[in-house]
Design a protein around this motif. Structure first.
Motif, mmCIF file in Angstrom:
data_model
loop_
_atom_site.group_PDB
_atom_site.id
_atom_site.type_symbol
_atom_site.label_atom_id
_atom_site.label_comp_id
_atom_site.label_asym_id
_atom_site.label_seq_id
_atom_site.Cartn_x
_atom_site.Cartn_y
_atom_site.Cartn_z
ATOM 1 N N MET A 543 0.846 -1.195 0.000
ATOM 2 C CA MET A 543 0.000 0.000 0.000
ATOM 3 C C MET A 543 0.886 1.252 0.000
ATOM 4 S SD MET A 543 -3.192 -1.265 0.421
ATOM 5 C CE MET A 543 -4.375 -0.536 1.548
ATOM 6 N N VAL A 544 0.364 2.333 -0.558
ATOM 7 C CA VAL A 544 1.060 3.615 -0.546
ATOM 8 C C VAL A 544 0.413 4.506 0.510
ATOM 9 C CG1 VAL A 544 1.841 5.605 -1.863
ATOM 10 C CG2 VAL A 544 1.520 3.404 -3.011
ATOM 11 N N PHE A 545 1.168 4.816 1.532
ATOM 12 C CA PHE A 545 0.738 5.735 2.584
ATOM 13 C C PHE A 545 1.874 6.721 2.833
ATOM 14 C CE2 PHE A 545 -1.961 2.026 3.673
ATOM 15 C CZ PHE A 545 -3.187 2.653 3.631
ATOM 16 N N PRO A 546 1.562 7.899 3.427
ATOM 17 C CA PRO A 546 0.265 8.416 3.855
ATOM 18 C C PRO A 546 -0.672 8.582 2.663
ATOM 19 C CG PRO A 546 2.065 9.778 4.703
ATOM 20 C CD PRO A 546 2.639 8.878 3.669
ATOM 21 N N THR A 555 -5.919 17.728 5.709
ATOM 22 C CA THR A 555 -5.496 17.318 7.050
ATOM 23 C C THR A 555 -6.074 15.969 7.464
ATOM 24 O OG1 THR A 555 -7.310 18.571 8.067
ATOM 25 C CG2 THR A 555 -5.192 19.696 7.817
ATOM 26 N N ASP A 556 -6.866 15.349 6.597
ATOM 27 C CA ASP A 556 -7.413 14.011 6.864
ATOM 28 C C ASP A 556 -6.483 12.984 6.236
ATOM 29 O OD1 ASP A 556 -9.824 14.752 8.258
ATOM 30 O OD2 ASP A 556 -10.602 15.447 6.333
ATOM 31 N N ILE A 557 -5.474 12.564 7.002
ATOM 32 C CA ILE A 557 -4.378 11.771 6.455
ATOM 33 C C ILE A 557 -4.355 10.391 7.091
ATOM 34 C CG2 ILE A 557 -1.877 11.645 6.156
ATOM 35 C CD1 ILE A 557 -1.823 14.707 6.349
ATOM 36 N N MET A 558 -4.414 9.380 6.257
ATOM 37 C CA MET A 558 -4.310 7.994 6.737
ATOM 38 C C MET A 558 -2.844 7.588 6.830
ATOM 39 S SD MET A 558 -7.305 6.187 4.421
ATOM 40 C CE MET A 558 -7.264 4.635 5.325
ATOM 41 N N LEU A 559 -2.455 7.069 7.989
ATOM 42 C CA LEU A 559 -1.113 6.521 8.155
ATOM 43 C C LEU A 559 -1.047 5.083 7.657
ATOM 44 C CD1 LEU A 559 -0.101 7.846 11.689
ATOM 45 C CD2 LEU A 559 0.691 8.664 9.475
ATOM 46 N N ASN A 560 -2.139 4.388 7.784
ATOM 47 C CA ASN A 560 -2.271 3.030 7.274
ATOM 48 C C ASN A 560 -3.761 2.755 7.098
ATOM 49 O OD1 ASN A 560 -3.299 2.036 9.901
ATOM 50 N ND2 ASN A 560 -1.169 2.323 10.583
#
Length: 570
Positions: A543-546, A555-560
């Motif tokens: 997966m590509v994160f953030p 500002t709604d950022i997924m770390l995983n």
């Protein structure tokens, strides 16, 4: 002199030394005359017309010259349409010459006739049909001027067969430098620059966001000088990458959906945003009605249509970036925003610990996409031209490559064209033969233009092809997992043996399946001057994160897949 020879003489007068193309019926007189000019004009025979236009894009973006394409009518012309549209949205200067049936046959549905003008007018800066040999020099001169001036873009010249074989009694080529009502470089309004300088002087938390316009206007030094004098942090769009070196103290990373946490979070905390040579693409802004509402916005762009189009601005400056930033730097006072810049660094430190290090330095498991990119960057000493296709390979290459000189990141931005990368890498290597050109492609995108391995073989172009093979259409698969209940519809790939393909084309090659082999394999690849395919067998469900999910704000950022950066919600 025939019209065909007039085209060639005109190209040479414009200092064209490379042409990408594919012959066919209605462009045959032009290619016949090219036979006499092989020493003056290098001709690259691609394997598909789409490859020609993408190669010309890679050439143009690697060296800054106008890319030139020549193809035949009908399917030859329609096969370049994707690349022309890509060049338009990514501001790439191209002159595309298409053959056309004789003027007397236009509108009769003659063999291989298509309405090239009707198709291309919406996706070009200018599209023109040449029906007389006498008009060739005028049209070519105008085409090059339009393609490379102002905000660059593609121009299509549709040349009828009778124009190509027509006889000219007198040929004279005059480069174009003026077209009435077309003002490619606007007059710099000093009062607006003074106003911008005052706004910057008063700002406590300024942020510069910049795009490819910096590269196109050769404003890299001016941007760096502005950051240094004002002590202002700067963040790049995808296409702006490499305009500032990664180790530049005021560079804070990449904006956007898979960008760095610092610049994304701080966008919504800055009190002033200076946007230069970028267009507030939706991948940068996220949800527009939550984007930077607290900030005053200054937007500098050479294309007035972009100013205020997406994000309302407090000050719009219609100007060339180099001119505007040069004067702005003279007018602003010395500044220091070290505490504000430290906030970016703190956010990026969290990202490095939680996302980057697990990706590029895992302790176990299969090879990750990011660690392949990171290894290439490290071994090449950050000096390679990085070409990408579109998808996870693109985002990983953007995130983990590092750059120490401009024009080192070439990718399809606005159109997101799979199949772009391989032919673009050919063009970039022809433009910059003394630099490493490393193309990162997924197993899906590589196969879209895989026939261009034949072009590499014929030209012996030393492109380094790094296939990140996970046996999936990885980016779509990621979205299916996150947003479509893991319903993997038509994203599993059954792939060929890339090493056998490399053998067939006579390329040096190696497949890497174990992490312990990776460094040696990359070192061997970069030492080898031949075309090279390095297949990295990577984790299949990487997966590509953030990640900022579609429809969310910056500002709604997924770390995983289960954790968000902003407030720890699951």
């Amino acid at each position: 002199m025939t019209g065909s020879e007039a085209i060639i003489k005109s190209l040479i007068a414009e200092n064209v030394d490379v042409l990408f193309g594919y012959p066919g019926g209605q462009i045959m007189p032009f290619f016949d005359k090219l036979y006499d000019y092989q020493k003056e004009l290098r001709q690259i025979l691609v394997r598909h017309e789409q490859g020609a236009v993408h190669a010309a894009q890679g050439y143009a973006r690697a060296c800054g010259k106008t890319g030139v394409v020549a193809v035949t009518s009908g399917p030859g012309a329609t096969n370049v349409i994707t690349g022309v549209a890509d060049a338009m949205v990514d501001s790439t200067p191209l002159v595309v010459i298409t053959g056309q049936v004789s003027a007397s046959l236009l509108g009769t549905d003659a063999f291989q006739e298509t309405d090239v003008l009707g198709i291309t007018l919406p996706i070009t800066k200018w599209s023109y049909q040449i029906r007389r040999a006498e008009d060739i020099a005028w049209a070519v001169a105008r085409a090059f001027y339009i393609a490379r001036s102002g905000r660059p873009g593609p121009v299509v010249l549709d040349v009828t067969k009778d124009a190509q074989i027509g006889i000219l009694e007198d040929f004279k080529y005059e480069p174009c430098s003026f077209i009435r009502s077309y003002i490619p470089v606007p007059t710099l309004q000093k009062s607006k620059i003074q106003e911008a300088a005052q706004m910057l002087a008063e700002a406590k938390k300024p942020l510069i966001v910049y795009g490819q316009g910096i590269i196109l206007s050769h404003a890299e030094e001016e941007l760096m000088a502005l950051c240094n004098k004002g002590g202002i942090p700067a963040a790049s769009t995808l296409l702006g990458l490499s305009a500032l070196p990664n180790d530049f103290e005021h560079y804070k990373g990449m904006l956007g959906m898979h960008g760095n946490i610092g610049p994304n979070i701080k966008t919504n905390e800055a009190d002033l945003i200076l946007a230069v040579g970028m267009r507030f693409d939706d991948r940068v802004t996220g949800k527009v009605d939550t984007y930077a509402k607290q900030a005053k916005i200054i937007h500098i762009d050479i294309d007035i249509a972009e100013i205020g189009k997406i994000i309302p601005v407090d000050l719009g400056i219609h100007a060339d970036a180099k001119q505007a930033l040069g004067l702005l730097t003279l007018l602003i006072p010395e500044g220091n925003h070290s505490e504000w810049e430290a906030e970016f660094d703190a956010c990026n430190a969290v990202e490095r610990k939680r996302v980057s290090l697990p990706e590029i330095a895992p302790s176990e498991g299969p090879i990750n996409m990011g660690e392949v990119v990171d290894m290439v960057a490290e071994v090449s000493k950050h000096s390679a031209i990085v070409i990408t296709d579109v998808g996870q390979n693109q985002m990983m290459a953007a995130r983990y490559s590092k750059f120490n000189q401009s024009r080192s990141m070439i990718t399809s931005g606005g159109l997101g064209t799979m199949g772009f990368g391989l032919p673009a890498a050919i063009g970039a290597k022809i433009a910059q033969p003394d630099r490493h050109v490393c193309f990162f492609g997924g197993d899906g995108g590589v196969q879209m233009t895989i026939q261009e391995f034949g072009t590499i073989m014929q030209e012996q172009t030393g492109v380094k092809v790094i296939i990140l093979n996970n046996n999936w259409l990885g980016n779509v698969r990621q979205w299916q997992e996150l947003f479509f209940g893991s319903r993997y519809s038509q994203t599993r790939m059954l792939n060929p043996d890339y090493m056998m393909i490399a053998e067939a084309y006579g390329f040096a090659h190696r497949r890497v399946t174990e992490r312990a082999e990776l460094r040696e394999a990359v070192e061997d690849m970069l030492k080898d001057n031949r075309p090279y395919i390095l297949e990295a067998c990577i984790v299949e469900e990487g997966m590509v994160f953030p990640m900022i999910p579609p429809g969310k704000g910056v500002t709604d950022i997924m770390l995983n897949a289960n954790e968000w950066y902003t407030d720890g919600r699951k």
